[in-house]
Motif scaffolding. Sequence first.
Motif, PDB file in Angstrom:
ATOM      1  N   ASP A 193      -7.725 -27.450   5.633  1.00 48.42           N
ATOM      2  CA  ASP A 193      -8.809 -27.725   4.684  1.00 48.42           C
ATOM      3  C   ASP A 193      -9.541 -26.462   4.233  1.00 48.42           C
ATOM      4  OD1 ASP A 193      -9.969 -27.165   7.098  1.00 48.42           O
ATOM      5  OD2 ASP A 193     -11.442 -28.794   7.027  1.00 48.42           O
ATOM      6  N   ALA A 194      -8.995 -25.303   4.511  1.00 51.12           N
ATOM      7  CA  ALA A 194      -9.642 -24.051   4.117  1.00 51.12           C
ATOM      8  C   ALA A 194      -9.578 -23.869   2.598  1.00 51.12           C
ATOM      9  CB  ALA A 194      -8.976 -22.870   4.809  1.00 51.12           C
ATOM     10  N   ILE A 195     -10.574 -23.129   2.082  1.00 48.99           N
ATOM     11  CA  ILE A 195     -10.615 -22.797   0.658  1.00 48.99           C
ATOM     12  C   ILE A 195     -10.738 -21.281   0.538  1.00 48.99           C
ATOM     13  CG2 ILE A 195     -11.854 -23.056  -1.522  1.00 48.99           C
ATOM     14  CD1 ILE A 195     -12.856 -25.749  -0.545  1.00 48.99           C
ATOM     15  N   HIS A 196      -9.832 -20.693  -0.239  1.00 48.32           N
ATOM     16  CA  HIS A 196      -9.772 -19.234  -0.353  1.00 48.32           C
ATOM     17  C   HIS A 196      -9.601 -18.865  -1.826  1.00 48.32           C
ATOM     18  CE1 HIS A 196      -7.388 -15.274   0.569  1.00 48.32           C
ATOM     19  NE2 HIS A 196      -8.629 -15.039   0.238  1.00 48.32           N
ATOM     20  N   LEU A 197     -10.610 -18.195  -2.384  1.00 51.29           N
ATOM     21  CA  LEU A 197     -10.541 -17.672  -3.744  1.00 51.29           C
ATOM     22  C   LEU A 197     -10.556 -16.156  -3.652  1.00 51.29           C
ATOM     23  CD1 LEU A 197     -13.244 -19.952  -5.447  1.00 51.29           C
ATOM     24  CD2 LEU A 197     -10.827 -20.462  -5.011  1.00 51.29           C
ATOM     25  N   ALA A 198      -9.582 -15.499  -4.283  1.00 46.46           N
ATOM     26  CA  ALA A 198      -9.489 -14.047  -4.157  1.00 46.46           C
ATOM     27  C   ALA A 198      -9.034 -13.427  -5.467  1.00 46.46           C
ATOM     28  CB  ALA A 198      -8.523 -13.663  -3.036  1.00 46.46           C
ATOM     29  N   ALA A 199      -9.676 -12.311  -5.818  1.00 46.50           N
ATOM     30  CA  ALA A 199      -9.239 -11.477  -6.930  1.00 46.50           C
ATOM     31  C   ALA A 199      -8.838 -10.126  -6.362  1.00 46.50           C
ATOM     32  CB  ALA A 199     -10.358 -11.324  -7.960  1.00 46.50           C
ATOM     33  N   HIS A 200      -7.592  -9.727  -6.615  1.00 42.41           N
ATOM     34  CA  HIS A 200      -7.098  -8.421  -6.184  1.00 42.41           C
ATOM     35  C   HIS A 200      -6.974  -7.527  -7.416  1.00 42.41           C
ATOM     36  CE1 HIS A 200      -5.093  -9.585  -2.096  1.00 42.41           C
ATOM     37  NE2 HIS A 200      -6.167 -10.325  -2.338  1.00 42.41           N
ATOM     38  N   TYR A 201      -7.528  -6.318  -7.326  1.00 40.89           N
ATOM     39  CA  TYR A 201      -7.438  -5.355  -8.420  1.00 40.89           C
ATOM     40  C   TYR A 201      -6.744  -4.104  -7.892  1.00 40.89           C
ATOM     41  CZ  TYR A 201     -11.686  -8.125  -9.232  1.00 40.89           C
ATOM     42  OH  TYR A 201     -12.606  -9.134  -9.317  1.00 40.89           O
ATOM     43  N   ALA A 202      -5.863  -3.528  -8.706  1.00 44.69           N
ATOM     44  CA  ALA A 202      -5.184  -2.311  -8.274  1.00 44.69           C
ATOM     45  C   ALA A 202      -5.118  -1.312  -9.411  1.00 44.69           C
ATOM     46  CB  ALA A 202      -3.773  -2.634  -7.795  1.00 44.69           C
ATOM     47  N   THR A 203      -5.282  -0.044  -9.083  1.00 41.99           N
ATOM     48  CA  THR A 203      -5.024   1.048 -10.001  1.00 41.99           C
ATOM     49  C   THR A 203      -3.978   1.942  -9.347  1.00 41.99           C
ATOM     50  OG1 THR A 203      -5.983   2.942 -11.167  1.00 41.99           O
ATOM     51  CG2 THR A 203      -7.018   2.339  -9.092  1.00 41.99           C
ATOM     52  N   VAL A 204      -2.954   2.322 -10.115  1.00 37.54           N
ATOM     53  CA  VAL A 204      -1.797   3.030  -9.562  1.00 37.54           C
ATOM     54  C   VAL A 204      -1.698   4.406 -10.211  1.00 37.54           C
ATOM     55  CG1 VAL A 204       0.681   2.919  -9.109  1.00 37.54           C
ATOM     56  CG2 VAL A 204      -0.655   0.804  -9.249  1.00 37.54           C
ATOM     57  N   GLY A 205      -1.679   5.444  -9.383  1.00 35.54           N
ATOM     58  CA  GLY A 205      -1.716   6.815  -9.857  1.00 35.54           C
ATOM     59  C   GLY A 205      -0.411   7.305 -10.454  1.00 35.54           C
ATOM     60  N   ARG A 206      -0.433   8.539 -10.887  1.00 40.87           N
ATOM     61  CA  ARG A 206       0.728   9.166 -11.541  1.00 40.87           C
ATOM     62  C   ARG A 206       1.918   9.199 -10.585  1.00 40.87           C
ATOM     63  NH1 ARG A 206       1.285  12.741 -15.934  1.00 40.87           N
ATOM     64  NH2 ARG A 206       3.192  13.983 -15.858  1.00 40.87           N
ATOM     65  N   ASP A 207       3.056   8.705 -11.055  1.00 38.43           N
ATOM     66  CA  ASP A 207       4.305   8.673 -10.282  1.00 38.43           C
ATOM     67  C   ASP A 207       4.123   7.986  -8.929  1.00 38.43           C
ATOM     68  OD1 ASP A 207       5.697  10.056 -12.294  1.00 38.43           O
ATOM     69  OD2 ASP A 207       5.007  11.989 -11.516  1.00 38.43           O
ATOM     70  N   ALA A 208       3.161   7.099  -8.849  1.00 39.21           N
ATOM     71  CA  ALA A 208       2.910   6.345  -7.614  1.00 39.21           C
ATOM     72  C   ALA A 208       3.512   4.950  -7.733  1.00 39.21           C
ATOM     73  CB  ALA A 208       1.411   6.251  -7.341  1.00 39.21           C
ATOM     74  N   SER A 209       3.579   4.258  -6.598  1.00 38.23           N
ATOM     75  CA  SER A 209       4.204   2.936  -6.577  1.00 38.23           C
ATOM     76  C   SER A 209       3.401   1.985  -5.691  1.00 38.23           C
ATOM     77  CB  SER A 209       5.641   3.031  -6.061  1.00 38.23           C
ATOM     78  OG  SER A 209       6.255   1.756  -6.019  1.00 38.23           O
ATOM     79  N   LEU A 210       3.153   0.790  -6.227  1.00 31.33           N
ATOM     80  CA  LEU A 210       2.508  -0.274  -5.461  1.00 31.33           C
ATOM     81  C   LEU A 210       3.401  -1.501  -5.458  1.00 31.33           C
ATOM     82  CD1 LEU A 210       0.120  -1.709  -4.022  1.00 31.33           C
ATOM     83  CD2 LEU A 210      -0.718  -2.333  -6.309  1.00 31.33           C
ATOM     84  N   THR A 211       3.678  -2.011  -4.255  1.00 29.12           N
ATOM     85  CA  THR A 211       4.333  -3.305  -4.107  1.00 29.12           C
ATOM     86  C   THR A 211       3.301  -4.264  -3.534  1.00 29.12           C
ATOM     87  OG1 THR A 211       6.494  -2.291  -3.715  1.00 29.12           O
ATOM     88  CG2 THR A 211       6.226  -4.580  -3.050  1.00 29.12           C
ATOM     89  N   HIS A 212       2.975  -5.292  -4.289  1.00 30.29           N
ATOM     90  CA  HIS A 212       1.965  -6.268  -3.890  1.00 30.29           C
ATOM     91  C   HIS A 212       2.677  -7.590  -3.627  1.00 30.29           C
ATOM     92  CE1 HIS A 212      -1.326  -9.193  -4.363  1.00 30.29           C
ATOM     93  NE2 HIS A 212      -2.135  -8.206  -4.025  1.00 30.29           N
ATOM     94  N   ILE A 213       2.562  -8.092  -2.391  1.00 32.96           N
ATOM     95  CA  ILE A 213       3.298  -9.279  -1.985  1.00 32.96           C
ATOM     96  C   ILE A 213       2.313 -10.335  -1.485  1.00 32.96           C
ATOM     97  CG2 ILE A 213       5.076 -10.222  -0.454  1.00 32.96           C
ATOM     98  CD1 ILE A 213       6.324  -7.455  -0.351  1.00 32.96           C
ATOM     99  N   VAL A 214       2.454 -11.547  -1.996  1.00 30.75           N
ATOM    100  CA  VAL A 214       1.617 -12.672  -1.594  1.00 30.75           C
ATOM    101  C   VAL A 214       2.501 -13.727  -0.942  1.00 30.75           C
ATOM    102  CG1 VAL A 214       0.128 -14.537  -2.401  1.00 30.75           C
ATOM    103  CG2 VAL A 214      -0.053 -12.265  -3.430  1.00 30.75           C
TER     104      VAL A 214
END
Length: 401
Positions: free
Chosen positions: A200-221
């Motif tokens: 019965d949990a309630i979870h509201l989330a906003a994820h924000y990302a900024t990715v730099g020069r020649d950088a890499s982000l893998t975001h997994i949910v």
Amino acid sequence: MTEAVAEKTAPSAQGTEQHGARAHSDGDWANRAPVQTRSERPKSTDVADFPTVTGREAVWKFSPVAKLDALLNGVLDGSRPPVSVSEAAGIASEWISRDDARIGRAGIPEDRAAAAAWSAFGEAHLVTVSSEEQVTAVVARDALGASPRAAHTVIEAAPQSRGLVILENTGDARVTENVEIVVGDGAKLTVVSVQQWADDAIHLAAHYATVGRDASLTHIVVSLGGGIVRLNPAIHLDHEGANGEALGAYFADAGQHLEHQVYMDHDAPHTRSRVTYKGALQGEGAHTVWIGDVLIRQNATGTDSYEQNRNLVLSEGTRADSIPNLEIETGDIEGAGHASATGRFDDEHIFYLRSRGISEEEARKLVVRGFLLEVIAQIGDESTEERLQAAVEAELAESVR
């Protein structure tokens, strides 16, 4: 003192003179026009700048807003939530005040839930990755309680660093939060958010990302538990050569609402993104929502982008909403596309497995397991993948019959 950073665009004089577009005497007509594109949404850190949510808004129309009133309109506990962080060389954890300059770099709220959290939190939890060798940190939260609360997390990867940060959420909760992700130049960061909340949990989330020069982000949910989970990642590829991957796996049971609104913003030359979300649904009232927005701005020449969502329906009485959106403001790109599909089991796959002596029940489990683990296997860390595979196995043991 307000912290509002509202962005409003005034209508041009020429625009109000066009046929059928004159301002009316019954109010500020031009500013009431609905937002047409993802990038035009108003932004603010002050909840007062967002109107009361009715459920008719485009951003809320699939959500069970009647059950979210306490988080959208109530008084939120902004004190430190109970958090534990695994120890590892090259990982630092600290609490910082809400006026710290390291807050607000990745993005600010675009809806009332995120703004409510931003207005209420007292301190932010900062996790810093500084190691140039691959390092893993587990950030665990358990049993946040039934009272409505706000939270704020900042994850920063220093330039040239390598890291995996796993956000594990379990137990009871009524929480709305913001998670900022800052990836420095040349860094490679993976952030995994696992939702295994109580039923019965309630979870509201906003994820924000900024990715730099020649950088890499893998975001997994990975969303498995919780009565209502609404997690919206927005990845801003605002430096040349930035790479963003947004992956998701979710399994909705009877009465469960799992929602993910993904935004990939190409705002620099030669950026690349891939979005892949896969979900399974079983049980009366199981509901999943996926909205994928990709924006390729005028300056984002050489962009290479693709997004897809696949849903596997296991029983009657479920609903999967899937909406891919693509905005392109320049013709000078490598490629861009999107796809969405929702369907039942492949009868040929089931027949093949049964012909090998596997029962229909076990065959169904194997199909679902392979369908979801295709995403989880891309994490690239064996221990993390095993942990999440075990979570999927547990979900299948309860849900696939």
